[in-house]
Design a protein around this motif. Structure first.
Motif, mmCIF file in Angstrom:
data_model
loop_
_atom_site.group_PDB
_atom_site.id
_atom_site.type_symbol
_atom_site.label_atom_id
_atom_site.label_comp_id
_atom_site.label_asym_id
_atom_site.label_seq_id
_atom_site.Cartn_x
_atom_site.Cartn_y
_atom_site.Cartn_z
ATOM 1 N N THR A 189 -2.993 -2.928 -6.651
ATOM 2 C CA THR A 189 -3.931 -2.652 -5.527
ATOM 3 C C THR A 189 -5.294 -2.473 -5.839
ATOM 4 O OG1 THR A 189 -2.072 -1.680 -4.466
ATOM 5 C CG2 THR A 189 -4.203 -1.405 -3.299
ATOM 6 N N ARG A 190 -5.674 -1.555 -6.795
ATOM 7 C CA ARG A 190 -6.950 -1.292 -7.314
ATOM 8 C C ARG A 190 -7.715 -2.591 -7.852
ATOM 9 N NH1 ARG A 190 -4.835 3.496 -9.381
ATOM 10 N NH2 ARG A 190 -4.851 2.514 -11.447
ATOM 11 N N THR A 191 -7.141 -3.486 -8.524
ATOM 12 C CA THR A 191 -7.422 -4.520 -9.023
ATOM 13 C C THR A 191 -7.579 -5.608 -7.848
ATOM 14 O OG1 THR A 191 -6.462 -4.436 -11.185
ATOM 15 C CG2 THR A 191 -6.859 -6.676 -10.610
ATOM 16 N N SER A 194 0.038 0.510 -7.893
ATOM 17 C CA SER A 194 -1.274 1.169 -7.612
ATOM 18 C C SER A 194 -2.452 0.480 -8.372
ATOM 19 C CB SER A 194 -1.102 2.728 -7.995
ATOM 20 O OG SER A 194 -2.508 3.383 -7.741
ATOM 21 N N ALA A 195 -2.098 0.015 -9.618
ATOM 22 C CA ALA A 195 -3.124 -0.650 -10.478
ATOM 23 C C ALA A 195 -3.264 -2.032 -9.827
ATOM 24 C CB ALA A 195 -2.790 -0.598 -11.830
ATOM 25 N N LEU A 230 -8.527 -4.964 -4.858
ATOM 26 C CA LEU A 230 -9.892 -4.581 -4.374
ATOM 27 C C LEU A 230 -10.872 -4.859 -5.120
ATOM 28 C CD1 LEU A 230 -9.138 -0.806 -3.107
ATOM 29 C CD2 LEU A 230 -9.125 -2.906 -1.767
ATOM 30 N N GLU A 231 -10.965 -4.863 -6.304
ATOM 31 C CA GLU A 231 -12.064 -5.201 -7.126
ATOM 32 C C GLU A 231 -12.248 -6.696 -7.171
ATOM 33 O OE1 GLU A 231 -10.967 -3.882 -10.845
ATOM 34 O OE2 GLU A 231 -11.233 -1.512 -10.456
ATOM 35 N N TYR A 261 0.893 -1.102 -0.010
ATOM 36 C CA TYR A 261 0.143 0.088 -0.146
ATOM 37 C C TYR A 261 0.733 1.142 -0.062
ATOM 38 C CZ TYR A 261 -4.330 -2.691 0.902
ATOM 39 O OH TYR A 261 -5.584 -3.462 0.830
#
Length: 197
Positions: free
Chosen positions: A128-130, A125-126, A132-133, A115
């Protein structure tokens, strides 16, 4: 000669060993103390192997964190997918928060590092977003969208708080909180029809 193509067929798992070694080095000392030399020593490979597989340290770290996210996401989905009702899905969420298999001390350390590094690296960052999704998609097997977001925040956040709290997690409190979030959802009717709560 180190880092040549001739080495690769004789050691097909080398890249994976390097990525796992990178995660071990990060877990022990943090991203800021991670070096090519430390990773190569931990993976027991020639230093040149790292430049063969990776385009610098940023690329290596990005792929290592992607490996972490993939591993954690798979365990997350397997735990939630095994639930046969809303009640079992709630218990699965409690297990993700309190159980020994998900978010071990090492995993939490790596998540903290990921993080933090994601704030400065677009690829991570991408990732991490993936992550979460994917987590919310797994929870979506049993819960409505808003509940998924709230539960995922609990699954990620509660163990992180626990890492700095001397008192152990209260499983009953966690279970009660999870149930309260699920029960408060306005569109829970479709879940209740499955006999969960």
């Amino acid at each position: 000669m180190s880092g040549t193509r001739r080495e690769i067929p004789n050691d097909p798992g080398r890249k994976e060993r390097i990525l796992e070694a990178a995660l071990e080095v990060i877990a022990e000392g943090g991203v800021h103390k991670t070096t090519h030399r430390k990773i190569a020593a931990r993976a027991e490979v020639p230093l040149g192997s790292l430049t063969y597989y990776f385009d610098g340290m940023e690329d290596l770290l990005a792929q290592a964190f992607a490996r972490l996210a993939d591993t954690m996401s798979l365990l997350y989905r397997q735990t939630v997918q095994a639930a046969g009702s809303t009640a079992e899905a709630e218990e699965a969420v409690v297990e993700l928060i309190c159980g020994p298999a998900y978010a071990t001390t090492r995993d939490l350390t790596l998540i903290f590092e990921m993080y933090a590094y994601a704030n400065h690296n677009p690829a991570v960052s991408a990732t991490t977003r993936t992550w979460l999704e994917r987590s919310r998609d797994s929870l979506g097997l049993h819960f409505p969208t808003g509940v998924c977001r709230a539960l995922d925040a609990l699954i990620e956040g509660w163990p992180m708080h626990g890492a700095f709290d001397e008192a152990p997690l209260d499983r009953n409190l966690v279970a009660g909180t999870v149930h309260a979030i699920v029960a408060a959802a306005p569109d829970l009717a479709r879940d209740r029809a499955g006999g969960g709560t």
